[in-house]
Design an enzyme around this catalytic site. Structure first.
Site, mmCIF file in Angstrom:
data_model
loop_
_atom_site.group_PDB
_atom_site.id
_atom_site.type_symbol
_atom_site.label_atom_id
_atom_site.label_comp_id
_atom_site.label_asym_id
_atom_site.label_seq_id
_atom_site.Cartn_x
_atom_site.Cartn_y
_atom_site.Cartn_z
ATOM 1 N N ASP B 93 0.858 -1.180 0.000
ATOM 2 C CA ASP B 93 0.000 0.000 0.000
ATOM 3 C C ASP B 93 0.897 1.233 0.000
ATOM 4 O O ASP B 93 2.128 1.132 0.072
ATOM 5 C CB ASP B 93 -0.984 -0.032 1.167
ATOM 6 C CG ASP B 93 -0.291 0.173 2.492
ATOM 7 O OD1 ASP B 93 0.918 0.422 2.509
ATOM 8 O OD2 ASP B 93 -0.965 0.072 3.531
ATOM 9 N N ASP B 268 -7.722 -7.221 1.000
ATOM 10 C CA ASP B 268 -6.767 -7.412 2.090
ATOM 11 C C ASP B 268 -7.502 -7.067 3.363
ATOM 12 O O ASP B 268 -8.424 -6.250 3.350
ATOM 13 C CB ASP B 268 -5.557 -6.480 1.958
ATOM 14 C CG ASP B 268 -5.874 -5.083 2.464
ATOM 15 O OD1 ASP B 268 -5.582 -4.790 3.648
ATOM 16 O OD2 ASP B 268 -6.432 -4.278 1.700
#
Lengths: 377, 377
Positions: B93, B268
């Protein structure tokens, strides 16, 4: 004394002994190192990982398990082997050491020791008979008698009193053990602090009572290594050669070499697991403190030639990062590395004894440790 | 846009999609669930154990890794794959979410976000360009643009401002990504809070800029599931069908069924790992809270028919004990059980989509969860 238990001496090299313990849950090659599975788990390792380290037998703590989850509960669940899913041998200590080191308001009487649980403060009584009962409920392969441990140094009269109480409890433990099926094996525990005369007397009386094996308790509590080894030497000559000898709570890799060289067959110690959780790796080149900033950029594995995949596959930089970040995986990987190293050291000693090369093995091992020290200074 | 990355749609069943992502570190079957490896480790699991759970790709956090051990350090050590010894795909990320949720004194400017590290209070600047640079240093297979996340609910003008800033950053991220070899894949992140109009506008502009995949960010921050699913539905119709769609930070097993049914390809979430550390097991029969005293004497495994050995080999009583005793092994075993369940659920959905039976699979899965609820009440 118990049919399901036996000890065979397979060889010797000087005082060092090579043997095999047979139990209902399998055999254990000696000299053997037993990782400590305090609360029905060796911290951070599933049984499979524990086995992969080369471990053949684990120690579990009567004191901890009687308080939580309780011996009767474990018995109802099929015993400790099934509970922790470890199908190989288990030795249980009797709780004596933890009563001394963990509990509050301990009161030792002839009949039993009374203490407050470190968990909830509840008053608990532990007698020699109850300690045996608990270990039979757990389904232990090797039970230990209840003893009284003292912190060292202690005055001689106090050492004598505790040693004699432990002998009285040894006799009661054996009686309780013999009356309670299914009996497997029971070890007596030699006490007497750092007093060789008391230790020898303790060993002699225990031998007269007769046990499946003999443990030396109350050492490795802060005394110098030479004091510990002096006691070991004095005691071993008083013990029958056909029974296993277990040095409780020992030790460093160096302690293991020294004690095996004097004829010890079994060890347990929290060092490889506890120190692993605190960032220390035991290796062929001595200990490595992975908390140290010098490892932050070190791409090398802990030991590229190790038989343990973890020692080969992860960099010191990564282990340093995990330890610094307080990640569980750091504790897991270092515990794995350390148990593999300890078991590898034991296997090396066993092979060396068989080959009649024990002194050479010790010299080479120490040289390798010294290399690590030299290169890190 | 990146040669080494591709997405193939292999089939569909209604809106649900079956696909495959190819990366330089291997392929990922979609719909896919990515465990969260915040600090270069999925807490408590070595790479081998992670792989055994059925995991094909993990997420790592730019925010955490830039602060400790540092992106340049990981690059010098050969990249994140080598660092954590995970040879399969990694998505990173961009740090936007953690800047919002973890750091102090955050100041968002057009150029960059400035914040104080949650570790040592150091002032750190993160720009879209630096977020890309970090992810390239890490060697990420899929990088994410820097975005600004807001806590919900937030006023509409604030949502609009953050959405537009995120779009400007998307454009800069793409430019930085294209100029910086070796480029793998870059995803844009749709923002706009719970406002469907803003979300659709964000999706449209991102599509015009052009990314390898599209993520929906800033959801699963406490809003009702129906709000989240409404946003997902509104956004997906604005996205090109030939690119993967990733719903960030989601979710519960029920969320996964719902979102896959609407056309999401990637997820996720910390739930299986974090809840595992807190004593919760996800199972075919719904969640089991192993802290609960009702399991203290329960000899049954978590799921005797599971493909995951841990679900079969350890009793609920043992897991209860480990959780109560705060033993690391409890967290490890429950994390293992949960990731295996999540990956099994994803595999079940993939197979059902291929077979054109997705609705049936969802119905059967929900029925199984309901059985668990019924039997536990």
């Amino acid at each position: 004394m118990a049919d399901a238990f036996s000890f065979r001496l397979l060889g010797a090299d000087g005082a060092a002994r090579r043997g095999e313990i047979a139990t209902p849950h399998g055999t254990v090659a000696t000299p053997a190192f037993m990782p400590v599975g305090t609360q029905a788990t060796v911290k951070g390792l599933a049984p499979e990982a524990l086995r992969a380290s080369g471990t053949e037998i684990v120690l579990a703590n009567t004191y901890h398990l009687m308080l939580r989850p309780g011996a009767e509960r474990i018995a109802a669940l099929g015993g400790l082997h099934r509970f922790m899913n470890w199908i190989r041998p288990i030795l249980t200590d009797s709780g004596g050491f933890q009563v001394m080191s963990l509990s509050k308001l301990r009161k030792v009487g002839d009949k039993a020791v009374t203490f407050r649980s470190h968990l909830d403060g509840a008053v608990v009584e532990l007698s020699p008979e109850r300690a045996i009962e608990i270990q039979i409920l757990l389904g232990s392969d090797i039970a230990m008698q209840l003893d009284e441990c003292l912190r060292l140094p202690a005055p001689q009269p106090e050492l004598r009193r505790a040693m004699q109480l432990s002998l009285a409890w040894a006799e009661r433990s054996k009686r309780a053990f013999e009356q309670a099926p299914p009996a497997k094996a029971l070890f007596g525990i030699i006490q007497g602090g750092d007093d060789t005369v008391l230790r020898t007397e303790s060993a002699r009386v225990l031998t007269d009572i007769g046990f499946d094996g003999y443990a030396i308790g109350g050492l490795a509590v802060g005394e110098p290594q030479q004091v510990m080894l002096g006691i070991v030497e004095g005691v071993l000559s008083a013990l029958p050669p056909d029974r296993p000898r277990y040095l409780m709570g020992v030790g460093t890799p160096e302690d293991l070499l020294e004690a095996v060289g004097r004829g010890i067959d079994m060890f347990d110690c929290v060092l490889p697991t506890r120190n692993g959780r605190h960032g220390l790796a035991f290796t062929r080149f001595g200990p490595i403190n992975l908390k140290n900033a010098r490892y932050a950029d070190d791409p090398r594995p802990v030991d590229e030639a190790s038989a343990c995949a973890v020692s080969r596959d992860f960099s010191r930089a990564y282990l340093h990062h995990l330890v610094r970040a307080n990640e569980m995986l750091g504790a897991i990987l270092l515990t794995t590395i350390n148990l593999a190293y300890y078991q590898d050291l034991m296997a090396g000693m066993r092979n060396a004894i068989t080959a009649g090369m024990f002194a050479d093995f010790c010299a080479a091992t120490r040289e390798s440790w010294a290399q690590g020290k030299a290169s890190s200074s």
